[in-house]
Design a protein around this motif. Structure first.
Motif, PDB file in Angstrom:
ATOM      1  N   ALA A  93       3.710 -28.853  70.684  1.00  0.00           N
ATOM      2  CA  ALA A  93       2.671 -28.588  69.895  1.00  0.00           C
ATOM      3  C   ALA A  93       2.154 -26.788  70.233  1.00  0.00           C
ATOM      4  CB  ALA A  93       1.273 -28.579  70.767  1.00  0.00           C
ATOM      5  N   THR A  94       1.901 -26.035  69.372  1.00  0.00           N
ATOM      6  CA  THR A  94       1.789 -24.646  69.486  1.00  0.00           C
ATOM      7  C   THR A  94       0.275 -24.068  69.742  1.00  0.00           C
ATOM      8  OG1 THR A  94       1.134 -24.207  67.388  1.00  0.00           O
ATOM      9  CG2 THR A  94       3.412 -24.419  67.060  1.00  0.00           C
ATOM     10  N   GLY A  95       0.530 -22.727  70.068  1.00  0.00           N
ATOM     11  CA  GLY A  95      -0.801 -22.625  70.615  1.00  0.00           C
ATOM     12  C   GLY A  95      -0.636 -20.686  71.354  1.00  0.00           C
ATOM     13  N   THR A  96      -1.707 -20.438  71.245  1.00  0.00           N
ATOM     14  CA  THR A  96      -1.832 -18.768  71.717  1.00  0.00           C
ATOM     15  C   THR A  96      -2.948 -18.918  72.900  1.00  0.00           C
ATOM     16  OG1 THR A  96      -4.102 -18.803  70.338  1.00  0.00           O
ATOM     17  CG2 THR A  96      -2.716 -18.315  69.517  1.00  0.00           C
ATOM     18  N   ILE A  97      -2.178 -16.982  73.871  1.00  0.00           N
ATOM     19  CA  ILE A  97      -2.435 -17.242  75.137  1.00  0.00           C
ATOM     20  C   ILE A  97      -3.953 -16.533  74.770  1.00  0.00           C
ATOM     21  CG2 ILE A  97      -2.181 -15.681  76.719  1.00  0.00           C
ATOM     22  CD1 ILE A  97       0.149 -17.365  76.649  1.00  0.00           C
ATOM     23  N   ALA A  98      -4.834 -16.584  76.179  1.00  0.00           N
ATOM     24  CA  ALA A  98      -6.020 -16.073  76.511  1.00  0.00           C
ATOM     25  C   ALA A  98      -6.508 -15.612  77.560  1.00  0.00           C
ATOM     26  CB  ALA A  98      -7.188 -17.433  75.348  1.00  0.00           C
ATOM     27  N   VAL A 237      -4.253 -16.794  82.878  1.00  0.00           N
ATOM     28  CA  VAL A 237      -4.275 -16.926  81.991  1.00  0.00           C
ATOM     29  C   VAL A 237      -4.054 -18.420  81.189  1.00  0.00           C
ATOM     30  CG1 VAL A 237      -3.886 -14.968  81.038  1.00  0.00           C
ATOM     31  CG2 VAL A 237      -2.303 -16.519  81.165  1.00  0.00           C
ATOM     32  N   TRP A 238      -5.138 -18.181  79.748  1.00  0.00           N
ATOM     33  CA  TRP A 238      -5.325 -19.481  79.169  1.00  0.00           C
ATOM     34  C   TRP A 238      -4.195 -19.654  78.370  1.00  0.00           C
ATOM     35  CZ3 TRP A 238     -10.931 -20.679  78.477  1.00  0.00           C
ATOM     36  CH2 TRP A 238     -12.186 -20.521  79.921  1.00  0.00           C
ATOM     37  N   LEU A 239      -3.842 -21.230  77.948  1.00  0.00           N
ATOM     38  CA  LEU A 239      -2.738 -21.320  76.760  1.00  0.00           C
ATOM     39  C   LEU A 239      -3.203 -22.210  76.109  1.00  0.00           C
ATOM     40  CD1 LEU A 239      -0.607 -21.025  74.889  1.00  0.00           C
ATOM     41  CD2 LEU A 239       0.580 -22.040  76.094  1.00  0.00           C
ATOM     42  N   VAL A 240      -3.854 -21.865  74.458  1.00  0.00           N
ATOM     43  CA  VAL A 240      -5.012 -23.133  74.288  1.00  0.00           C
ATOM     44  C   VAL A 240      -4.119 -23.569  72.958  1.00  0.00           C
ATOM     45  CG1 VAL A 240      -6.706 -23.059  72.547  1.00  0.00           C
ATOM     46  CG2 VAL A 240      -7.317 -21.396  74.829  1.00  0.00           C
ATOM     47  N   ALA A 241      -3.855 -25.035  73.467  1.00  0.00           N
ATOM     48  CA  ALA A 241      -2.475 -25.386  73.204  1.00  0.00           C
ATOM     49  C   ALA A 241      -3.381 -26.257  71.591  1.00  0.00           C
ATOM     50  CB  ALA A 241      -1.381 -26.412  73.504  1.00  0.00           C
ATOM     51  N   GLU A 242      -3.203 -26.195  70.176  1.00  0.00           N
ATOM     52  CA  GLU A 242      -3.634 -26.960  69.059  1.00  0.00           C
ATOM     53  C   GLU A 242      -2.192 -28.350  68.446  1.00  0.00           C
ATOM     54  OE1 GLU A 242      -5.958 -26.415  67.502  1.00  0.00           O
ATOM     55  OE2 GLU A 242      -6.202 -24.006  67.787  1.00  0.00           O
ATOM     56  N   THR A 284      -7.370 -28.483  60.084  1.00  0.00           N
ATOM     57  CA  THR A 284      -6.204 -28.734  61.112  1.00  0.00           C
ATOM     58  C   THR A 284      -5.917 -30.120  60.918  1.00  0.00           C
ATOM     59  OG1 THR A 284      -6.148 -27.615  62.972  1.00  0.00           O
ATOM     60  CG2 THR A 284      -6.086 -26.584  60.965  1.00  0.00           C
ATOM     61  N   ARG A 285      -6.806 -30.924  61.325  1.00  0.00           N
ATOM     62  CA  ARG A 285      -6.887 -32.288  62.140  1.00  0.00           C
ATOM     63  C   ARG A 285      -6.397 -31.817  64.013  1.00  0.00           C
ATOM     64  NH1 ARG A 285     -10.653 -33.911  60.278  1.00  0.00           N
ATOM     65  NH2 ARG A 285     -10.286 -36.269  61.492  1.00  0.00           N
ATOM     66  N   THR A 286      -6.345 -30.774  63.945  1.00  0.00           N
ATOM     67  CA  THR A 286      -5.871 -30.896  65.623  1.00  0.00           C
ATOM     68  C   THR A 286      -6.959 -30.807  66.476  1.00  0.00           C
ATOM     69  OG1 THR A 286      -5.482 -28.715  65.347  1.00  0.00           O
ATOM     70  CG2 THR A 286      -3.497 -30.025  64.417  1.00  0.00           C
ATOM     71  N   ALA A 287      -6.507 -31.070  67.683  1.00  0.00           N
ATOM     72  CA  ALA A 287      -7.395 -30.375  68.946  1.00  0.00           C
ATOM     73  C   ALA A 287      -7.092 -29.669  69.625  1.00  0.00           C
ATOM     74  CB  ALA A 287      -7.894 -32.207  70.085  1.00  0.00           C
ATOM     75  N   ARG A 288      -7.966 -29.019  70.461  1.00  0.00           N
ATOM     76  CA  ARG A 288      -7.733 -27.674  71.872  1.00  0.00           C
ATOM     77  C   ARG A 288      -7.559 -28.036  73.178  1.00  0.00           C
ATOM     78  NH1 ARG A 288     -11.053 -22.269  71.362  1.00  0.00           N
ATOM     79  NH2 ARG A 288     -12.978 -24.648  71.332  1.00  0.00           N
ATOM     80  N   VAL A 289      -6.191 -28.229  73.487  1.00  0.00           N
ATOM     81  CA  VAL A 289      -5.857 -28.066  74.722  1.00  0.00           C
ATOM     82  C   VAL A 289      -5.665 -26.678  75.504  1.00  0.00           C
ATOM     83  CG1 VAL A 289      -4.603 -29.329  76.333  1.00  0.00           C
ATOM     84  CG2 VAL A 289      -5.014 -30.339  74.461  1.00  0.00           C
ATOM     85  N   ARG A 290      -6.419 -26.515  76.750  1.00  0.00           N
ATOM     86  CA  ARG A 290      -6.595 -25.892  77.265  1.00  0.00           C
ATOM     87  C   ARG A 290      -5.350 -25.411  78.519  1.00  0.00           C
ATOM     88  NH1 ARG A 290     -12.565 -24.272  79.271  1.00  0.00           N
ATOM     89  NH2 ARG A 290     -12.017 -25.484  81.193  1.00  0.00           N
ATOM     90  N   ILE A 291      -4.492 -24.997  78.448  1.00  0.00           N
ATOM     91  CA  ILE A 291      -3.971 -24.997  79.834  1.00  0.00           C
ATOM     92  C   ILE A 291      -3.568 -23.569  80.422  1.00  0.00           C
ATOM     93  CG2 ILE A 291      -0.610 -25.250  80.079  1.00  0.00           C
ATOM     94  CD1 ILE A 291      -0.740 -26.074  77.520  1.00  0.00           C
ATOM     95  N   ILE A 292      -3.603 -23.760  82.124  1.00  0.00           N
ATOM     96  CA  ILE A 292      -4.095 -22.609  82.867  1.00  0.00           C
ATOM     97  C   ILE A 292      -2.111 -22.303  83.460  1.00  0.00           C
ATOM     98  CG2 ILE A 292      -4.669 -21.762  85.228  1.00  0.00           C
ATOM     99  CD1 ILE A 292      -6.745 -22.606  83.444  1.00  0.00           C
ATOM    100  N   LEU A 293      -2.315 -21.021  83.156  1.00  0.00           N
ATOM    101  CA  LEU A 293      -0.413 -20.447  83.147  1.00  0.00           C
ATOM    102  C   LEU A 293      -1.000 -19.519  84.200  1.00  0.00           C
ATOM    103  CD1 LEU A 293       1.260 -20.315  79.515  1.00  0.00           C
ATOM    104  CD2 LEU A 293       0.915 -22.009  81.030  1.00  0.00           C
ATOM    105  N   PRO A 294       0.381 -19.214  85.140  1.00  0.00           N
ATOM    106  CA  PRO A 294       0.170 -18.412  85.424  1.00  0.00           C
ATOM    107  C   PRO A 294       1.001 -16.988  85.574  1.00  0.00           C
ATOM    108  CG  PRO A 294       0.966 -19.990  87.387  1.00  0.00           C
ATOM    109  CD  PRO A 294       0.243 -20.492  85.865  1.00  0.00           C
ATOM    110  N   ASN A 295       0.169 -15.936  86.004  1.00  0.00           N
ATOM    111  CA  ASN A 295       0.344 -15.025  85.295  1.00  0.00           C
ATOM    112  C   ASN A 295       0.581 -13.548  86.355  1.00  0.00           C
ATOM    113  OD1 ASN A 295       0.906 -12.716  82.892  1.00  0.00           O
ATOM    114  ND2 ASN A 295      -1.106 -11.956  82.814  1.00  0.00           N
ATOM    115  N   VAL A 308       5.069 -25.289  73.028  1.00  0.00           N
ATOM    116  CA  VAL A 308       3.879 -25.841  74.046  1.00  0.00           C
ATOM    117  C   VAL A 308       4.158 -27.190  74.259  1.00  0.00           C
ATOM    118  CG1 VAL A 308       2.450 -25.943  75.010  1.00  0.00           C
ATOM    119  CG2 VAL A 308       1.963 -24.476  74.050  1.00  0.00           C
ATOM    120  N   THR A 309       4.975 -27.919  75.546  1.00  0.00           N
ATOM    121  CA  THR A 309       5.595 -29.090  75.127  1.00  0.00           C
ATOM    122  C   THR A 309       4.580 -29.445  76.514  1.00  0.00           C
ATOM    123  OG1 THR A 309       7.107 -28.323  76.481  1.00  0.00           O
ATOM    124  CG2 THR A 309       7.706 -28.843  74.550  1.00  0.00           C
ATOM    125  N   ILE A 310       4.304 -30.841  76.267  1.00  0.00           N
ATOM    126  CA  ILE A 310       3.518 -31.438  78.090  1.00  0.00           C
ATOM    127  C   ILE A 310       4.156 -33.144  78.351  1.00  0.00           C
ATOM    128  CG2 ILE A 310       1.544 -32.250  77.934  1.00  0.00           C
ATOM    129  CD1 ILE A 310      -0.377 -30.490  75.569  1.00  0.00           C
TER     130      ILE A 310
END
Length: 420
Positions: A93-98, A237-242, A284-295, A308-310
């Protein structure tokens, strides 16, 4: 003088001869390769016989024939359908940092006042819990401190019972008002030790973090509840993946996730799936998945783009070896997935497949192929386009009714079956 009229038997005998011993004839095709067929023997406009197509020679609808010389020109590459012991499933998937919403704090005041000093004066400054960030002059806070000191003075002069007497109640009420106005505990302790009312009241940082917003400036009048600073803890931080709709069912909280960013080539950031949002994007027919990333080194910035790869559960093992093909072999039409099956001798046939887990550049095939089949992995879009065109032409030119076929032929390039 009477004119002899040929009988139907004579016409059939003079027409193209139907070959024997080669199985059932399905139809006759144009000898020049035109999209024209006939259910009966006939000739084209040049007098050439239509060629019979036998049941054991007919290709399935959409089958494409490519000359041997063109295979290399098109760059056609194929791969075997094979079994492997296990398939390490992954979702891409792809995502953005939040910024982590649970690690953000707004610093405000509960009394009206004026900003006289800013200890923390710039966005991006790091602060620690308990640090003085600013100092306010507030008439309400100054009055509340004086009321507290007066109540203590009355209680001391009358030698009243601090647990039950009226002056003691005034002291408790004044102390409660100071706390309700969010006067820092250190300031209250100073008053209790006998200090005087302070003209400036400090604004204390409630948590560790970095200033991400600072609307306040020196001399500014602030109302009760108006934000002075906004702090964020950037250690996580959060990585919100589509994630595509068809793969949402493979994702679960607690699964490992990995992110790569263009800003840091060669570096991988590891995290954990924390939450799957309960809504799906209609566009986009995608679901948002929240990922916790150490920063910890603050390398990840808000709104950065990431791939992103899960990691999903592996396929195989006790359940048997999965049947897999390269991901590049799949022609994904959204509701339907197809591959191009290599039939040999330059023939390629589209085949609908039911896919499963993906990982390591491969995809599981649950239905539609067998072990040992060969599928196209290069130039498949070109062949698929020609296959769709051919299937459309065949559907247009072939009709189960002989009358319709004859009419199609007569209206086309050939006039061999034209009526007088």
């Amino acid at each position: 003088m009477p004119v002899a009229i040929p009988s139907a038997q004579g016409q059939a005998a003079s027409g193209p001869k139907i070959p024997d011993g080669k199985g059932k004839i399905l139809y006759y095709r144009n000898p020049m390769g035109l999209p024209d067929t006939s259910p009966i023997p006939k000739k084209d406009g040049m007098g050439m016989d239509y060629l019979p197509v036998y049941a054991d020679e007919a290709d399935a609808p959409g089958t494409v024939r490519v000359a041997a010389g063109k295979l290399q020109t098109l760059g056609v590459r194929t791969a075997l359908v094979e079994e492997i012991p296990t398939l390490a499933g992954t979702v891409r998937a792809t995502g953005t940092i939040a910024l982590d919403e649970r690690r953000q704090v707004v610093v405000t005041t509960r009394a009206e006042g004026w900003v006289e000093t800013l200890t923390v004066a710039a966005t991006g400054d790091a602060v620690h819990r308990g640090q003085v960030m600013a100092r306010l002059y507030s008439p309400d806070l100054l009055t509340a401190e004086k009321e507290y000191l007066l109540a203590r003075s009355l209680a001391s002069d009358r030698h009243a019972d601090m647990g039950h007497g009226q002056p003691a109640d005034l002291v408790a009420a004044a102390l409660s008002r100071l706390r309700a106005l969010d006067v820092p505990a250190e300031e209250i302790a100073r008053l209790q030790r006998g200090g005087d009312a302070a003209r400036q009241i400090p604004v204390i940082a409630p948590a560790d973090g970095v200033v991400i917003d600072k609307p306040v400036v020196v001399g500014m009048r602030v109302a009760a509840g108006e934000p002075l600073y906004r702090l964020a803890d950037l250690s996580n931080v959060w990585l919100v993946a589509e994630v595509a709709e068809r793969e949402v069912g493979l994702v679960r909280p607690g699964q490992a996730a990995h992110a790569t960013l263009a800003a840091y080539p060669g570096r991988r950031f590891d995290g954990v799936v924390d939450f799957i949002y309960p809504t799906l994007s209609r566009e986009t027919r995608t679901a948002r998945v929240r990922i916790i990333l150490p920063n910890r080194d603050r390398a990840l910035l808000a709104d950065m783009f990431a791939s992103v790869t899960i990691d999903t559960p592996s396929i195989g093992g006790d359940s048997g070896p999965p049947l897999v093909i390269p991901e590049s072999a799949v022609l994904d039409g959204g509701a339907r997935q197809t591959v191009l099956l290599d039939l040999g001798d330059g023939r390629f046939q589209p085949r609908a497949v039911h896919l499963g887990a993906r990982g390591d550049g491969k995809v599981e095939v649950r239905d539609g192929l067998r072990k040992g089949d060969r599928v196209v992995v290069g130039a498949n879009f070109l062949i698929d386009a020609e296959s769709n065109l051919k299937a459309a032409l065949e559907a247009f030119t072939t009709d189960p009714s002989p009358t319709s076929k004859s009419g199609m032929s007569n209206g086309g390039m050939s006039n061999g079956g034209a009526k007088p």
